[in-house]
Design a protein around this motif. Structure first.
Motif, PDB file in Angstrom:
ATOM      1  N   THR A  12      36.033  35.562  42.542  1.00 47.13           N
ATOM      2  CA  THR A  12      37.355  36.143  42.805  1.00 47.13           C
ATOM      3  C   THR A  12      38.325  35.850  41.668  1.00 47.13           C
ATOM      4  OG1 THR A  12      37.042  35.937  45.198  1.00 47.13           O
ATOM      5  CG2 THR A  12      39.302  36.180  44.397  1.00 47.13           C
ATOM      6  N   ILE A  13      38.388  34.593  41.259  1.00 46.17           N
ATOM      7  CA  ILE A  13      39.336  34.195  40.209  1.00 46.17           C
ATOM      8  C   ILE A  13      38.996  34.891  38.891  1.00 46.17           C
ATOM      9  CG2 ILE A  13      40.219  32.265  38.852  1.00 46.17           C
ATOM     10  CD1 ILE A  13      41.175  32.375  41.775  1.00 46.17           C
ATOM     11  N   LYS A  14      37.706  34.981  38.552  1.00 41.79           N
ATOM     12  CA  LYS A  14      37.310  35.599  37.293  1.00 41.79           C
ATOM     13  C   LYS A  14      37.658  37.091  37.285  1.00 41.79           C
ATOM     14  CE  LYS A  14      33.515  35.880  33.961  1.00 41.79           C
ATOM     15  NZ  LYS A  14      33.280  37.308  33.833  1.00 41.79           N
ATOM     16  N   VAL A  15      37.355  37.797  38.367  1.00 43.12           N
ATOM     17  CA  VAL A  15      37.673  39.227  38.432  1.00 43.12           C
ATOM     18  C   VAL A  15      39.188  39.433  38.414  1.00 43.12           C
ATOM     19  CG1 VAL A  15      37.529  41.304  39.858  1.00 43.12           C
ATOM     20  CG2 VAL A  15      35.530  39.823  39.619  1.00 43.12           C
ATOM     21  N   PHE A  16      39.932  38.556  39.086  1.00 48.25           N
ATOM     22  CA  PHE A  16      41.393  38.640  39.111  1.00 48.25           C
ATOM     23  C   PHE A  16      41.966  38.515  37.703  1.00 48.25           C
ATOM     24  CE2 PHE A  16      45.567  36.398  39.942  1.00 48.25           C
ATOM     25  CZ  PHE A  16      46.244  37.523  40.398  1.00 48.25           C
TER      26      PHE A  16
ATOM     27  N   ARG B 152      43.624  42.601  50.465  1.00 50.59           N
ATOM     28  CA  ARG B 152      44.550  41.876  49.597  1.00 50.59           C
ATOM     29  C   ARG B 152      44.934  40.529  50.189  1.00 50.59           C
ATOM     30  NH1 ARG B 152      49.193  44.964  46.319  1.00 50.59           N
ATOM     31  NH2 ARG B 152      49.659  42.741  46.111  1.00 50.59           N
ATOM     32  N   ASN B 153      44.990  40.431  51.505  1.00 52.90           N
ATOM     33  CA  ASN B 153      45.319  39.146  52.134  1.00 52.90           C
ATOM     34  C   ASN B 153      44.225  38.116  51.865  1.00 52.90           C
ATOM     35  OD1 ASN B 153      47.669  40.216  53.137  1.00 52.90           O
ATOM     36  ND2 ASN B 153      46.845  40.636  55.187  1.00 52.90           N
ATOM     37  N   THR B 154      42.966  38.610  51.875  1.00 53.45           N
ATOM     38  CA  THR B 154      41.841  37.715  51.562  1.00 53.45           C
ATOM     39  C   THR B 154      41.924  37.242  50.121  1.00 53.45           C
ATOM     40  OG1 THR B 154      40.439  38.909  53.139  1.00 53.45           O
ATOM     41  CG2 THR B 154      39.325  37.522  51.514  1.00 53.45           C
ATOM     42  N   LEU B 155      42.275  38.155  49.240  1.00 55.23           N
ATOM     43  CA  LEU B 155      42.444  37.794  47.835  1.00 55.23           C
ATOM     44  C   LEU B 155      43.538  36.742  47.669  1.00 55.23           C
ATOM     45  CD1 LEU B 155      42.050  38.180  44.775  1.00 55.23           C
ATOM     46  CD2 LEU B 155      43.629  40.114  44.904  1.00 55.23           C
TER      47      LEU B 155
ATOM     48  N   ALA C  62      37.764  28.299  31.399  1.00 58.26           N
ATOM     49  CA  ALA C  62      36.918  27.495  32.288  1.00 58.26           C
ATOM     50  C   ALA C  62      35.914  28.379  33.019  1.00 58.26           C
ATOM     51  CB  ALA C  62      37.789  26.733  33.281  1.00 58.26           C
ATOM     52  N   CYS C  63      36.330  29.572  33.414  1.00 55.91           N
ATOM     53  CA  CYS C  63      35.411  30.514  34.076  1.00 55.91           C
ATOM     54  C   CYS C  63      34.243  30.876  33.153  1.00 55.91           C
ATOM     55  CB  CYS C  63      36.153  31.780  34.474  1.00 55.91           C
ATOM     56  SG  CYS C  63      37.235  31.631  35.915  1.00 55.91           S
ATOM     57  N   LEU C  64      34.554  31.138  31.894  1.00 58.91           N
ATOM     58  CA  LEU C  64      33.508  31.500  30.933  1.00 58.91           C
ATOM     59  C   LEU C  64      32.538  30.343  30.719  1.00 58.91           C
ATOM     60  CD1 LEU C  64      35.711  33.374  28.293  1.00 58.91           C
ATOM     61  CD2 LEU C  64      34.128  34.409  29.920  1.00 58.91           C
ATOM     62  N   LEU C  65      33.066  29.128  30.606  1.00 55.62           N
ATOM     63  CA  LEU C  65      32.216  27.949  30.417  1.00 55.62           C
ATOM     64  C   LEU C  65      31.351  27.707  31.647  1.00 55.62           C
ATOM     65  CD1 LEU C  65      34.806  25.599  28.685  1.00 55.62           C
ATOM     66  CD2 LEU C  65      32.743  26.552  27.641  1.00 55.62           C
ATOM     67  N   PHE C  66      31.940  27.835  32.825  1.00 55.67           N
ATOM     68  CA  PHE C  66      31.190  27.652  34.067  1.00 55.67           C
ATOM     69  C   PHE C  66      30.053  28.670  34.159  1.00 55.67           C
ATOM     70  CE2 PHE C  66      30.453  28.632  38.564  1.00 55.67           C
ATOM     71  CZ  PHE C  66      30.198  27.366  39.079  1.00 55.67           C
TER      72      PHE C  66
ATOM     73  N   LEU D 259      43.867  46.109  42.146  1.00 59.65           N
ATOM     74  CA  LEU D 259      42.640  46.444  41.435  1.00 59.65           C
ATOM     75  C   LEU D 259      41.545  45.422  41.731  1.00 59.65           C
ATOM     76  CD1 LEU D 259      41.145  48.201  39.395  1.00 59.65           C
ATOM     77  CD2 LEU D 259      42.155  46.826  37.556  1.00 59.65           C
ATOM     78  N   THR D 260      41.913  44.145  41.782  1.00 54.81           N
ATOM     79  CA  THR D 260      40.935  43.089  42.074  1.00 54.81           C
ATOM     80  C   THR D 260      40.341  43.261  43.462  1.00 54.81           C
ATOM     81  OG1 THR D 260      42.173  41.546  40.670  1.00 54.81           O
ATOM     82  CG2 THR D 260      40.578  40.599  42.203  1.00 54.81           C
ATOM     83  N   ALA D 261      41.203  43.496  44.455  1.00 56.87           N
ATOM     84  CA  ALA D 261      40.725  43.681  45.823  1.00 56.87           C
ATOM     85  C   ALA D 261      39.789  44.882  45.922  1.00 56.87           C
ATOM     86  CB  ALA D 261      41.920  43.859  46.757  1.00 56.87           C
TER      87      ALA D 261
END
Length: 302
Positions: A240-244, A262-265, A292-296, A253-255
């Motif tokens: 979720t965080i990476k796509v956001f 969107r509430n879940t997001l 951090a997302c890329l490294l993970f 757009l992310t949702a």
């Protein structure tokens, strides 16, 4: 001796003289002892077999004969360390590299289709049966990234093959252009290996991941400290965080991309903030978390 190959490659064709216009689906070899030629279907030869046959027989490279003089000049310059092609000193070019996921695709048909998308004349050279370069001179009208995405989708629809592109920057014609090409080629190869198959790659798209991969281990550990544990516990939160972040913090757009409300997001974003103390609404927080997302992601691909 070539007749023995007919037993191994049943669909091969034996010629008593050099074929003038063989199918582009054939590899052609010449045996000077028997003064004979053979055409073997490309899809019947493995890479190892091709290498072996080239050491035993003379490989007839029709592609080099078909390359127009201008394209051959580019081929020699970019791939064989030859001199740069002759153009006015104020000429600018960009190199659009492409990779086809199907080695059986016809180069002639693909080349014709590619040229049809450009309003100005372009040169195309091939590095292999799957990889090539479109050389585009800077004119008043150049294809946009959106148009190149459309081109990739059309090729997939018409030829049933997935084609990825790396859009290079415009550079002046000079000896430095080869070095620029080699660097962009490295980025493209990196993107194909680490970022998966995409329609379009650019320097901006690839470089953050490229930077993350080349950071010293000490910096990698410092960047991901505290965030890696959160992502490990909750893979959905990581996605979720990476796509956001990749969607420029656009919640709608992310949702839509994740098929969630969107509430879940918003719940997941708040959850990430509660666990890490890092907000995503400012540039510094977003940049740090994206790195951090890329490294993970890279750590979990090993």
């Amino acid at each position: 001796m070539l007749k023995k190959l007919l037993l191994l490659y049943e669909n091969s064709i034996l010629f008593t003289e050099k074929p003038k216009n063989p199918s582009d689906q054939l590899y052609v070899f010449f045996n000077d002892i028997g003064d004979e030629w053979i055409g073997i279907p490309k899809n019947e030869i493995s890479d190892k077999e091709l290498t072996l046959l080239k050491t035993i027989y003379t490989f007839v490279d029709y592609q080099a004969d078909l390359v127009p003089s201008t394209a051959k000049g580019w081929y020699d310059f970019l791939l064989l360390d030859g001199p740069p092609p002759i153009f006015p000193s104020d000429s600018y070019f960009r190199l659009i590299q492409f990779h086809i996921n199907d080695s059986d695709a016809s180069q002639i048909e693909m080349e014709s289709a590619l040229k049809g998308f450009f309003t100005e004349e372009v040169n195309i050279i091939w590095e292999s049966s799957r990889r090539g370069i479109v050389i585009e001179e800077k004119k008043q009208v150049s294809l946009s990234e959106e148009e190149l995405i459309s081109m990739s989708e059309t090729l997939e629809s018409d030829f049933y093959v997935k084609t990825s592109f790396f859009i290079g920057k415009f550079h002046p014609i000079s000896e430095q252009l080869r070095l620029r090409f080699l660097q962009e080629k490295e980025y493209f190869s990196f993107g194909m290996s680490y970022l998966g198959t995409h329609d379009i790659f650019t320097f901006e798209h690839i470089f953050p991941a490229y930077l993350a991969a080349h950071l010293p281990m000490e910096l990698k550990n410092k960047c991901i400290q505290g965030i890696s544990e959160v992502f490990t516990e909750d893979q959905d939160l990581f996605s979720t965080i990476k796509v956001f972040l990749e969607s420029n913090l656009n919640a709608s757009l992310t949702a839509k991309k994740l098929y969630i409300h969107r509430n879940t997001l918003q719940y997941r974003i708040d959850k990430f903030h509660d666990k890490t103390g890092i907000g995503l609404k400012d540039f510094y927080g977003a940049f740090t978390v994206f790195l951090a997302c890329l490294l993970f992601e890279q750590n979990h691909k090993k």
